[in-house]
Write an enzyme that holds these catalytic residues in place. Structure first.
Site, PDB file in Angstrom:
ATOM      1  N   ASP A 143       7.328 -10.795   5.656  1.00 42.14           N
ATOM      2  CA  ASP A 143       8.466 -10.023   5.141  1.00 42.14           C
ATOM      3  C   ASP A 143       9.734 -10.305   5.940  1.00 42.14           C
ATOM      4  O   ASP A 143       9.678 -10.561   7.147  1.00 42.14           O
ATOM      5  CB  ASP A 143       8.170  -8.523   5.215  1.00 42.14           C
ATOM      6  N   TYR A 171      -1.543  -8.661  14.169  1.00 41.86           N
ATOM      7  CA  TYR A 171      -0.186  -8.119  14.126  1.00 41.86           C
ATOM      8  C   TYR A 171      -0.004  -7.048  15.196  1.00 41.86           C
ATOM      9  O   TYR A 171      -0.942  -6.325  15.536  1.00 41.86           O
ATOM     10  CB  TYR A 171       0.098  -7.467  12.769  1.00 41.86           C
ATOM     11  N   ASP A 185       8.308   0.838   5.029  1.00 41.89           N
ATOM     12  CA  ASP A 185       8.895   0.260   6.240  1.00 41.89           C
ATOM     13  C   ASP A 185      10.356   0.657   6.325  1.00 41.89           C
ATOM     14  O   ASP A 185      10.858   1.436   5.495  1.00 41.89           O
ATOM     15  CB  ASP A 185       8.711  -1.263   6.287  1.00 41.89           C
ATOM     16  N   ARG A 279       1.751  -2.416   6.284  1.00 43.28           N
ATOM     17  CA  ARG A 279       2.552  -1.239   5.919  1.00 43.28           C
ATOM     18  C   ARG A 279       1.659  -0.135   5.359  1.00 43.28           C
ATOM     19  O   ARG A 279       1.814   1.048   5.688  1.00 43.28           O
ATOM     20  CB  ARG A 279       3.600  -1.623   4.862  1.00 43.28           C
TER      21      ARG A 279
END
Length: 371
Positions: A143, A171, A185, A279
């Site tokens: 993203d 992550y 987000d 997310r």
């Protein structure tokens, strides 16, 4: 897909392409070239619209035909599996002496915030064009709001994209409790606020443990998945919410700890399978604690054995690449003026390559509008 241009756009994403043709062909990296080499399909795109099913069949046929025409590797096994030379990993801090390695290479890049994955590919492509390398692709979208490891493959290295996309990912990031956004987000505006002060550190740890292992996850509305020919994020921006099927994913690691200076922030480190939405994982953690939340930071740390610690800063990589090309291949810059003149003479006769470049520019404009 509802239209030929939807099919063409899907070819820039290996996962979407897999839904169009066979998985083996989708991972071959040659779908886009096959498309422009197929007269029938070129006519389908530039001429009157044909039914989506007919276009999809043409894509699959082009891919299979291209695959059958590929010369078999002299070292292929009797079973037909390829034993082609593995790509060369180009890690920081130096560019290889032999620039021909980029004909079959994997570059580890640390994507900056606000850049799309396509932006990073486009930057690399400018250097590859100087070396006569036509194929450049990334192994998994990151993203724009996220940073971290982006694997970019060049030349024959694009044939490895599917294996990278299937690899285990890691992550790190930060979840803000008590405030929800439609995008899950910081790209979206806060549209929900719930109490969070009652949540203890122990409760956060226990909730993360319950989300570890084989779980099911509902994809967010703000995602690139399709519903009846439209991407979900397009529907979401139009105020439309549709039912989404839960998908199985595996969370191998979910470490959490409270920020010592701001208890509303929860830092995390996640190991996960392909297809996991971090997310959504963060939001599910918050809702299981009786509140809401959204990601305020996300960074991809690893893809398989490749780690962001070995990745290039994009600007440093581009500076070193162009410096190496100027020093070792000065003729590449001398050809540029002549090539520009030839492109102008060709006009519409530039054919498939011009259409490909135009479509890439359209995709980039669409991504910028989405941001």
């Amino acid at each position: 897909a509802g239209a030929p241009e939807d099919i063409l756009g899907a070819l820039y994403n290996a996962e979407d392409a897999a839904a169009v043709a066979t998985p083996a062909a989708a991972g071959d990296g040659d779908l886009l070239e096959s498309l422009y080499a197929a007269d029938d399909l070129a006519a389908a795109i530039s001429g009157p619209r044909r039914p989506a099913a007919a276009v999809a069949a043409a894509v699959a046929a082009a891919a299979v035909n291209e695959d059958q025409q590929q010369p078999s590797s002299p070292t292929s096994s009797a079973g037909g599996s390829s034993t082609r030379a593995p790509p060369t990993y180009v890690r920081k801090p130096e560019i290889p002496d032999d620039l021909d390695v980029f004909k079959n290479a994997v570059l580890l890049v640390d994507k900056p915030k606000t850049w799309t994955s396509f932006d990073a590919c486009n930057a690399i492509k400018k250097a590859m064009q100087k070396l006569g390398v036509k194929k450049v692709g990334h192994a998994g979208t990151l993203d724009p709001a996220a940073t971290g490891l982006l694997i970019i493959c060049t030349g024959s290295g694009t044939k490895s994209i599917e294996s990278f996309m299937a690899a285990h990912k890691e992550y790190s990031g930060t979840l803000k409790l008590g405030e929800g956004t439609p995008t899950l987000d910081a790209e979206g505006e806060v549209n929900e606020s719930l109490p969070w002060e009652h949540i203890t550190d122990e409760q956060i740890t226990q909730a993360a443990q319950k989300l570890t292992g084989d779980i099911e996850q509902v994809p967010p509305m703000f995602s690139a998945l399709h519903h009846n020919g439209q991407r979900l994020h397009e529907l979401a921006r139009a105020g439309v919410t549709v039912e989404r099927q839960a998908r199985p994913v595996t969370i191998t690691r979910f470490d959490v700890h409270r920020d010592p200076h701001d208890k509303q922030l929860v830092h995390f480190y996640v190991g996960c399978s392909k297809g996991t939405y971090i997310r959504t994982l963060g939001h599910d953690l918050a809702t299981s604690l009786g509140t809401t939340g959204h990601l305020v930071a996300l960074r991809r740390e690893a893809i398989g054995d490749a780690r962001v610690d070995d990745a290039w800063d994009v600007e440093t990589l581009m500076d070193k690449l162009f410096a190496a090309i100027r020093e070792r291949r000065p003729e590449a810059f001398n050809r540029e003026a002549g090539n520009q003149g030839n492109k102008q003479k060709r006009g519409r006769g530039g054919g498939r390559r011009n259409r490909k470049e135009q479509h890439q520019e359209q995709l980039q404009e669409q991504q910028q509008e989405q941001q």
